[in-house]
Design a protein around this motif. Structure first.
Motif, PDB file in Angstrom:
ATOM      1  N   UNK A 325       1.205  -0.699   0.178  1.00 39.58           N
ATOM      2  CA  UNK A 325      -0.018  -0.087   0.061  1.00 39.58           C
ATOM      3  C   UNK A 325       0.626   1.237  -0.286  1.00 39.58           C
ATOM      4  N   UNK A 326       1.965   1.169   0.451  1.00 37.27           N
ATOM      5  CA  UNK A 326       2.901   2.680   0.746  1.00 37.27           C
ATOM      6  C   UNK A 326       3.621   2.711  -0.895  1.00 37.27           C
ATOM      7  N   UNK A 327       3.614   1.733  -1.956  1.00 29.55           N
ATOM      8  CA  UNK A 327       3.723   1.621  -3.132  1.00 29.55           C
ATOM      9  C   UNK A 327       2.471   1.654  -4.326  1.00 29.55           C
ATOM     10  N   UNK A 349      -4.048 -10.925   8.230  1.00 30.60           N
ATOM     11  CA  UNK A 349      -3.022 -10.103   7.825  1.00 30.60           C
ATOM     12  C   UNK A 349      -1.934  -8.746   8.408  1.00 30.60           C
ATOM     13  N   UNK A 350      -2.746  -8.212   8.997  1.00 31.28           N
ATOM     14  CA  UNK A 350      -1.973  -7.058  10.407  1.00 31.28           C
ATOM     15  C   UNK A 350      -0.776  -7.998  10.882  1.00 31.28           C
ATOM     16  N   UNK A 351      -1.042  -9.105  11.206  1.00 34.01           N
ATOM     17  CA  UNK A 351       0.567  -9.386  12.447  1.00 34.01           C
ATOM     18  C   UNK A 351       1.263 -10.043  11.614  1.00 34.01           C
ATOM     19  N   UNK A 352       0.934 -10.757   9.905  1.00 29.08           N
ATOM     20  CA  UNK A 352       1.833 -11.487   9.116  1.00 29.08           C
ATOM     21  C   UNK A 352       3.242  -9.272   8.716  1.00 29.08           C
ATOM     22  N   UNK A 353       1.770  -8.666   8.583  1.00 24.89           N
ATOM     23  CA  UNK A 353       2.137  -7.347   8.092  1.00 24.89           C
ATOM     24  C   UNK A 353       3.634  -6.196   8.918  1.00 24.89           C
ATOM     25  N   UNK A 354       2.748  -6.971  10.287  1.00 25.21           N
ATOM     26  CA  UNK A 354       3.633  -6.564  11.516  1.00 25.21           C
ATOM     27  C   UNK A 354       5.671  -6.988  11.927  1.00 25.21           C
ATOM     28  N   UNK A 355       5.436  -7.954  11.294  1.00 24.77           N
ATOM     29  CA  UNK A 355       6.709  -9.016  10.809  1.00 24.77           C
ATOM     30  C   UNK A 355       7.713  -8.826  10.169  1.00 24.77           C
ATOM     31  N   UNK A 356       6.800  -8.135   9.249  1.00 22.80           N
ATOM     32  CA  UNK A 356       7.279  -7.621   8.018  1.00 22.80           C
ATOM     33  C   UNK A 356       8.639  -6.321   8.123  1.00 22.80           C
ATOM     34  N   UNK A 357       7.215  -5.679   8.265  1.00 25.53           N
ATOM     35  CA  UNK A 357       7.157  -4.137   9.091  1.00 25.53           C
ATOM     36  C   UNK A 357       8.312  -3.957  10.365  1.00 25.53           C
ATOM     37  N   UNK A 358       7.825  -4.652  11.525  1.00 25.11           N
ATOM     38  CA  UNK A 358       8.630  -4.032  12.562  1.00 25.11           C
ATOM     39  C   UNK A 358       7.702  -2.846  12.743  1.00 25.11           C
ATOM     40  N   UNK A 359       6.431  -2.616  12.480  1.00 24.48           N
ATOM     41  CA  UNK A 359       6.437  -1.537  12.926  1.00 24.48           C
ATOM     42  C   UNK A 359       5.030  -1.984  12.588  1.00 24.48           C
ATOM     43  N   UNK A 360       3.912  -1.030  13.683  1.00 27.11           N
ATOM     44  CA  UNK A 360       2.399  -1.460  13.228  1.00 27.11           C
ATOM     45  C   UNK A 360       1.706  -0.420  12.387  1.00 27.11           C
ATOM     46  N   UNK A 361       2.144   1.099  12.034  1.00 22.30           N
ATOM     47  CA  UNK A 361       1.615   1.506  11.294  1.00 22.30           C
ATOM     48  C   UNK A 361       1.498   1.001   9.895  1.00 22.30           C
ATOM     49  N   UNK A 362       0.320   1.300   9.159  1.00 24.50           N
ATOM     50  CA  UNK A 362       0.217   0.870   7.740  1.00 24.50           C
ATOM     51  C   UNK A 362      -0.292  -0.768   7.635  1.00 24.50           C
TER      52      UNK A 362
END
Length: 491
Positions: A325-327, A349-362
């Motif tokens: 989404x940032x892209x 989806x939220x958990x996997x994305x936070x693991x990939x990003x190491x951040x909650x934003x987005x």
């Protein structure tokens, strides 16, 4: 008729994003919302109070299972038996055939669409399995599905799926694709005929969509013709691609390109195309080749349809939901499996994305819910879906906050997606019609459906034995979780 629906919280839309309205109201006349706020002053014919609940846009499921799920057989399968669950080349050579009767194939969509409504799905674009089929969807089974959806009140984007080839397992256990190109071409023509007949049926609930099966099972000719027909019909396309290692290697060997590069090279991609899964792409951890497939999605406006549970079961996920989404890539969501529970999918989806990003934003629950609703409506080209505001269709659900498992209620979105499930949807309104209330659908006997669904599943399961390239015994191809004592029943 003008109806007012009240609840402890309403998720309204301010023209740019969702907003939380405390002690809110949604007022709709027939199939269209005329007011969202706190104090409607005009006349209403019916007032309904949903009590301590969240009234919100229903879920838009862009990879909604349209049959009885086989994934329980494909989950937790060890490497040595995984390919036994795919059709064998021997089976293809002998001649594929329909395992189910026409009546059984007509039934499966009633079972599946009832599941969707019970879990709060208000708009669906279905997918069905080809593992046990003679080829792809028949016209007749999809026609039955349209009538089931229309009577249940489900908003549906559909047509019969089609394919020019079938993924099969060779005698040595390797995968390939065997083609019957004419079948795919005839299938596309059937789909076009179907859309011309049913688009707009049931007061506009039924809309056409072209649903070619996996990219590797299509010919270039059929893909190009699909694109032409979609432009002519003004309908979306959904094509599974960038979803697995075999597919990526197969397309690369044929074309020298990644699946997304190949689709881009034949001008297939645009804002009306959705790609389920779409995570085996250049520029991510899943592909070693250099390149940036995400730039293709961004430039063409193609939608990535993320299916968190089904991909997550194998330990996979897009490089990052937030990163896509940032892209400025439009991301929508599908369930693709039972249960069609968006509460589970949004959490995952939220958990996997936070693991990939190491951040909650987005990567918050709200971010993913926005993809389910606003991302889905953007792909469909419908600014009257996925939101509660004046002029939008009256498609909404009420999620109960009173159950003990919800715990203490804080932010309503965070509360329901942390603690809730599809079982907490207590009301569903689609196109202004209350299609489910208090976990009941008028005219549907859920116990009878479940019993018939079990018989269908048992027959489908046994069909794997014929297609297995190893011809393994039942106790090897279907490994139980623990030792079975005292009979087999359904295991």
């Amino acid at each position: 008729m003008i109806t007012k629906l009240k609840g402890a919280y309403v998720i309204g839309f301010d023209g740019a994003d969702h907003q939380i309205i405390v002690d809110g109201e949604v007022v709709y006349e027939n199939d269209t919302i005329i007011y969202v706020g706190k104090h409607y002053e005009g006349h209403v014919d019916v007032t309904e109070d949903a009590g301590n609940s969240v009234i919100m846009p229903g879920f838009i499921d862009l990879n909604a299972l349209g049959d009885i799920d086989h994934d329980i057989l494909h989950t937790e399968v060890y490497k040595e038996t995984r390919n036994s669950l795919n059709p064998s080349e021997e089976y293809f050579e002998k001649g594929t055939h329909e395992l189910m009767t026409p009546e059984e194939e007509a039934f499966k969509s009633l079972f599946a669409y009832t599941q969707l409504i019970m879990n709060g799905v208000t708009t669906a674009m279905p997918i069905t399995s080809t593992y046990y089929k003679k080829w792809a969807d028949t016209y007749e089974e999809e026609e039955a599905g349209v009538h089931h959806a229309g009577k249940l009140g489900l908003r549906l984007y559909t047509s019969p799926s089609y394919q020019c080839g079938l993924n099969v397992v060779r005698p040595d256990g390797t995968m390939t694709v065997r083609y019957l190109e004419e079948e795919g071409e005839k299938g596309l023509e059937r789909a076009v005929k179907f859309i011309r007949k049913f688009d707009g049926a049931y007061d506009g609930l039924i809309k056409g969509a072209l649903l070619p099966e996996r990219i590797e099972t299509q010919t270039e000719k059929n893909l190009i013709q699909t694109r032409k027909y979609a432009d002519e019909l003004g309908c979306p396309i959904k094509l599974h691609a960038a979803q697995g290692g075999f597919e990526y290697r197969f397309i690369k060997e044929k074309t020298g390109m990644s699946p997304l590069e190949y689709l881009d090279s034949i001008n297939f991609l645009d804002r009306h195309v959705g790609i389920p899964h779409c995570y085996i792409v250049k520029g991510t951890r899943w592909v070693e080749d250099e390149g940036d497939d995400l730039a293709i999605l961004q430039r063409t406006g193609t939608t990535a349809i993320y299916c968190p549970i089904i991909i997550g079961r194998s330990g996979h996920y897009p490089q990052s939901f937030a990163g896509y989404r940032r892209r400025n890539i439009n991301v929508a969501i599908g369930t693709d499996t039972f249960p069609p529970d968006f509460f589970q999918n949004i959490r995952t989806a939220s958990m996997f994305s936070q693991m990939a990003e190491d951040a909650v934003e987005g990567s918050t629950f709200a971010d993913v819910y926005s993809a389910v609703t606003l991302g889905g409506s953007k792909y469909l080209g419908r600014d009257d879906l996925g939101r509660l505001c004046k002029g939008a269709k009256a498609d909404m659900i009420a999620v109960d906050l009173d159950s003990f498992h919800m715990g203490a209620v804080d932010d309503p979105i965070r509360t329901i997606f942390m603690c809730g499930s599809g079982q907490d949807v207590k009301m569903s309104v689609i196109n202004g019609r209350t299609v489910m209330k208090d976990r009941k659908i008028e005219g549907v006997d859920l116990e009878e459906l479940k019993a018939k669904g079990q018989k269908y599943y048992n027959k489908m399961k046994m069909g794997y034995m014929e297609r297995d390239y190893k011809h393994l015994p039942e106790n090897e191809i279907f490994r139980p979780s623990f030792k079975i004592v005292g009979g087999t029943k359904n295991v």
